[in-house]
Design an enzyme around this catalytic site. Structure first.
Site, PDB file in Angstrom:
ATOM      1  N   MET A 293       0.796  -1.031   0.047  1.00  0.00           N
ATOM      2  CA  MET A 293      -0.023   0.041  -0.143  1.00  0.00           C
ATOM      3  C   MET A 293       0.989   1.208  -0.098  1.00  0.00           C
ATOM      4  SD  MET A 293      -1.482  -0.084   3.946  1.00  0.00           S
ATOM      5  CE  MET A 293      -0.220  -0.065   5.399  1.00  0.00           C
ATOM      6  N   ASP A 296       5.800   4.265  -1.628  1.00  0.00           N
ATOM      7  CA  ASP A 296       7.185   4.511  -1.242  1.00  0.00           C
ATOM      8  C   ASP A 296       7.769   3.908  -2.500  1.00  0.00           C
ATOM      9  OD1 ASP A 296       9.527   4.684   0.147  1.00  0.00           O
ATOM     10  OD2 ASP A 296       9.199   2.693   1.044  1.00  0.00           O
TER      11      ASP A 296
END
Length: 360
Positions: A293, A296
């Site tokens: 999720m 990054d």
């Protein structure tokens, strides 16, 4: 409204978790007192997501997970203590198909539940949208989960003529299972080292590296300090810190450093990719963005591609959570988009040398 089943042998823990999720107004909640009760509740309630305690009487969490994933797969979030034993069991749960895990509050539950409130709610919300994957021979795996793994065959990796190339992998939710699908298919003589930033607590990364080392032809280790990079090796960044590439006395090293508090996820994929880009030209880097999720690493990998690097985004077809690879694709940063099972062959193809020993 998604249905949530909370499975825990502690009546107090069930009460606090139920209150936590009901207060969000986003879940229909029921509870179960052990694994056997959970299986009955799943048949009757048909929850969209399950939180599952590891240690329970009558039927423990690992056995219950195996039954769930074999008969009625759905997203499961494990609730585990961050001990060495708890880490090993939780990693087995990830391989069996659990989407994620959270630390079980210790001491006084009523005092410590606030410490995991945001993490628990966020991870369960993500899990609702995740795609559970049934493992082959799952029940047999559960029954033999306590047995030692058979080490993968190895042969000496090359130690000369390394072209200073590097493979970087970023991964989060669903990562342990996905990495166990990819890394064992890579040969021991892979010409470039691999460095992995897997979002994971410190108590887990050492056990995870040991687990991977047993099933991979490549040597796998946790990064605990400055370590020279060597072909035929995989380096797992230590949890609750960041993993970076450095150059000392002309030699590339991988190192673990204190986490950058301005960043949300650790080890930071973004910081790993940017550190590598500071020491190697783009055409000496391959970056792989796997399930997870958030975003990054997406911006750093997109910049890497623009500078001549090659990147792989895991496809929605196989990603447990499509957030991180989807963001890389959105930013135009994916050279190719592939399901997890196809990534090893793509890496092998890219890293294969010509007969003259030229750079891949």
């Amino acid at each position: 409204m998604p249905k949530l089943l909370i499975v825990d042998d502690s009546a107090l823990m069930r009460k606090h978790l139920r209150t936590l999720f009901e207060e969000t107004g986003s879940f229909e909640v029921r509870t179960a007192r052990n694994g056997r009760d959970a299986l009955e509740q799943i048949d009757a309630f048909e929850p969209d997501v399950v939180t599952l305690d590891v240690n329970m009487p009558e039927m423990d969490g690992l056995t219950c997970l195996g039954e769930i994933m074999a008969s009625a797969p759905r997203p499961v979030v494990m609730v585990s203590s961050l001990t060495s034993e708890g880490a090993a069991v939780t990693l087995e749960a990830m391989q069996l198909g659990a989407v994620d895990y959270v630390e079980k509050p210790g001491g006084t539950v009523s005092l410590n539940i606030d410490g995991i409130r945001r993490e628990m709610i966020d991870k369960v919300r993500v899990a609702v949208r995740a795609k559970p994957r049934r493992a082959h021979g799952l029940l047999d795996r559960v029954r033999r989960s306590g047995r030692a793994a058979v080490p993968a065959p190895r042969r000496a990796a090359p130690r000369v003529g390394w072209s200073d190339g590097l493979v970087l992998i970023g991964v989060s939710t669903g990562g342990p299972r996905t990495l166990e699908e990819i890394l064992p298919d890579l040969p021991a003589d892979l010409p470039w080292p691999i460095v992995i930033a897997q979002h994971m607590p410190r108590a887990f990364t050492g056990a995870f590296a040991q687990r991977l080392d047993k099933v991979c032809a490549l040597d796998v280790s946790e990064v605990v300090g400055p370590t020279p990079l060597t072909p035929g090796r995989v380096y797992i960044g230590r949890g609750d810190a960041d993993v970076v590439i450095e150059r000392r006395l002309g030699r590339l090293l991988v190192n673990t450093i204190p986490s950058d508090t301005s960043l949300r996820w650790h080890p930071s994929v973004d910081r790993l990719v940017r550190s590598a880009s500071g020491h190697l030209p783009g055409d000496s880097l391959v970056a792989v963005q796997l399930t997870g999720m958030g975003d990054d690493g997406a911006a750093a990998m997109a910049e890497l591609r623009r500078s001549g690097g090659r990147t792989i985004a895991e496809s929605e077809e196989s990603a447990v959570v499509f957030g991180m690879p989807a963001e890389l694709i959105k930013q135009g940063g994916a050279t190719v988009t592939l399901p997890a099972r196809s990534i090893p062959n793509q890496l092998i193809s890219w890293l294969s040398r010509g007969s003259d020993g030229s750079r891949p």
